[in-house]
Design an enzyme around this catalytic site. Structure first.
Site, mmCIF file in Angstrom:
data_model
loop_
_atom_site.group_PDB
_atom_site.id
_atom_site.type_symbol
_atom_site.label_atom_id
_atom_site.label_comp_id
_atom_site.label_asym_id
_atom_site.label_seq_id
_atom_site.Cartn_x
_atom_site.Cartn_y
_atom_site.Cartn_z
ATOM 1 C CD GLU A 84 -2.883 1.057 2.415
ATOM 2 O OE1 GLU A 84 -3.263 -0.059 2.829
ATOM 3 O OE2 GLU A 84 -3.277 2.133 2.901
ATOM 4 C CE LYS A 261 -6.015 -1.730 5.674
ATOM 5 N NZ LYS A 261 -5.229 -0.887 4.786
ATOM 6 C CG ASP A 277 1.716 -16.932 11.357
ATOM 7 O OD1 ASP A 277 0.890 -16.272 10.721
ATOM 8 O OD2 ASP A 277 1.488 -18.068 11.791
ATOM 9 C CG HIS A 375 -4.018 6.428 -0.962
ATOM 10 N ND1 HIS A 375 -3.295 5.486 -0.292
ATOM 11 C CD2 HIS A 375 -4.781 5.760 -1.857
ATOM 12 C CE1 HIS A 375 -3.609 4.302 -0.736
ATOM 13 N NE2 HIS A 375 -4.504 4.429 -1.699
HETATM 14 C C1 MEV Z 1 -5.717 2.848 5.279
HETATM 15 O O1 MEV Z 1 -4.972 1.732 4.857
HETATM 16 C C2 MEV Z 1 -5.632 3.013 6.775
HETATM 17 C C3 MEV Z 1 -6.502 4.129 7.343
HETATM 18 O O2 MEV Z 1 -7.837 3.962 6.919
HETATM 19 C C4 MEV Z 1 -6.389 4.037 8.851
HETATM 20 C C5 MEV Z 1 -7.336 4.950 9.590
HETATM 21 O O3 MEV Z 1 -8.411 5.299 9.058
HETATM 22 O O4 MEV Z 1 -7.031 5.241 10.751
HETATM 23 C C6 MEV Z 1 -6.057 5.477 6.852
#
Ligand code: MEV
Length: 421
Positions: A84, A261, A277, A375
């Site tokens: 990413e 995430k 892992d 991004h």
């Molecule tokens: C994207 O890979 C991760 C985010 O969505 C994390 C977040 O929203 O805190 C930017």
């Protein structure tokens, strides 16, 4: 074209060329497509063919180096394997900003893993429990007879806990074996031990053992990372914004999931780079996020007495520097060398710092301009490359698309043709 058949007996016994030939015929691949598989496997086929079954190629990931990390007073360059865009840059940036207050402070518990043995068919649970406790030393000795190297290094099975659980198949006794796995991730060690002691537990209790397996809910193997970002450096607006984001994550599972995430973006990348892992780490992280009965963020933020932003991340992290592919995968080995880690605990601490940095970086962007701008800038470079642009052309096309707020393959192609004219 539909696949002719997936029934391919003894595919794993075929030579590499035979496997490719079968795949070509069954999946209708062209010579060029087979060439792509071969090309990417060229440098490492021998190694990867030993790792899993039915190998036909390797799936590559970019390996980037996160700079600027100061953790417990030590400087680190941190390898991250991740597809990413923005993840590595964001980690570097958060780490740079954390340096104004001395970087990250990270602590970890001992590397204790938990194995569980499910005992069924027990008539008297209290009696079974007390007899297991009576024989605790014998059970631990039996477990420890299986790994002399671990014992020599100061590790081994250290304790037993027992729980009676009501389940939809009736009551069950679960025996938990606690094992200090030293510098290993530890699942193999624990699995060997729980399988080894299960027959003895059966004979003690009159029950029979069903599951005998490590638990990825590695709550005895915790990491706690703390970072401070100075208000004067990041601005009061960002401090307040991140506190709002933190509050939402605690109130709403939709946000908590994405918040976590963002943490795992960083942690998984280091886990992968070091040959660990990531499924085990993910399983542990998300089950820990649910420890209070509701899914919650793994990190939290508050203001200290100076009004600076303090971030804290606490989670289980079961990773090793020996065993698995950590020593046999040449890139993982190099990554461990770059990190200069001496123990699994130190590696887990580094990952904790990266997880917190990643989380802070994501929240900072979210409360400012939003994620899309940065991004999409990186993404636009990918698109420019995909239409054939090289060198400076990539930046020119990417910048034009970002400025025009139109990032698409079609626009990239138009700009590329314009540029080449
Ligand atoms: C994207 O890979 C991760 C985010 O969505 C994390 C977040 O929203 O805190 C930017």
């Amino acid at each position: 074209m539909a696949l002719q058949t997936s029934r391919i007996p003894e595919f794993y016994k075929k030579s590499y060329d035979e496997r490719l030939q079968i795949l070509k015929e069954q999946a209708g691949l062209s010579d060029e497509e087979i060439h792509i598989l071969k090309l990417h496997a060229a440098a490492s086929f021998g190694a990867v063919d030993r790792m899993i079954e039915n190998v036909v190629s390797v799936m590559f990931l970019p390996l980037g180096m996160a700079t600027n990390f100061l953790i417990n007073g030590e400087e680190y360059i941190i390898p991250m394997a991740v597809e990413e865009s923005s993840v590595v840059a964001a980690a570097c940036n958060a780490a740079k900003l954390a340096r104004y207050s001395g970087g990250f402070t990270v602590k970890s518990s001992k590397p204790i893993m938990i194995g569980q043995i499910q005992l069924l068919g027990i008539v008297d649970f209290e009696k079974a429990k007390s007899i297991i406790f009576c024989y605790k030393d014998r059970i631990l000795a039996l477990a420890n007879a299986y790994d002399r190297i671990l014992i020599a290094n100061g590790g081994g099975a250290i304790d037993i806990e027992i729980e009676m659980l009501q389940t939809k198949r009736g009551p069950m006794l679960v025996v938990y074996l606690l094992v200090n796995v030293c510098d290993a991730m530890g699942s193999n060690i624990v699995n060997t031990m729980v399988e080894a002691i299960a027959p003895f537990l059966e004979s003690l209790t009159g029950g029979y053992a069903r599951l005998r397996i490590v638990s990825n809910y590695a709550v005895r193997r915790m990491v706690k990372a703390v970072g401070v970002w100075k208000k004067d450096i990041i601005g009061s607006e960002v401090v307040e914004g991140i506190l709002d984001a933190d509050a939402l994550a605690f109130a709403d599972v939709h946000r908590a999931s994405t918040h976590n995430k963002g943490i795992m973006n960083g942690i998984d990348a280091v886990v992968l780079a070091t040959g660990n892992d990531f499924r085990a780490v993910e399983a542990g992280a998300h089950s820990y996020a649910l420890r209070n009965g509701a899914y919650q963020p793994l990190s939290t933020y508050y203001k200290n007495e100076n009004g600076d932003l303090v971030g804290e991340l606490e989670m289980p992290l079961a990773v090793g520097i020996v065993g698995g592919i950590t020593k046999s995968h040449p890139i993982a080995q190099l990554c461990l060398k770059i990190l200069r880690v001496q123990s699994a605990c130190q590696l887990a601490q580094i990952m904790g710092a990266v997880g917190l940095a990643q989380n802070f970086a994501a929240l900072r962007v979210l409360v400012r301009e939003g994620v899309q701008r940065g991004h999409m800038r990186l993404h636009s470079k990918n698109i420019a490359g995909n239409v054939g642009a090289v060198g400076d052309e990539i930046d020119i096309i990417a910048d034009r698309m970002v400025n025009e707020h139109c990032i698409s393959a079609n626009r990239a192609r138009e700009l590329f043709e314009e540029l080449r004219k």
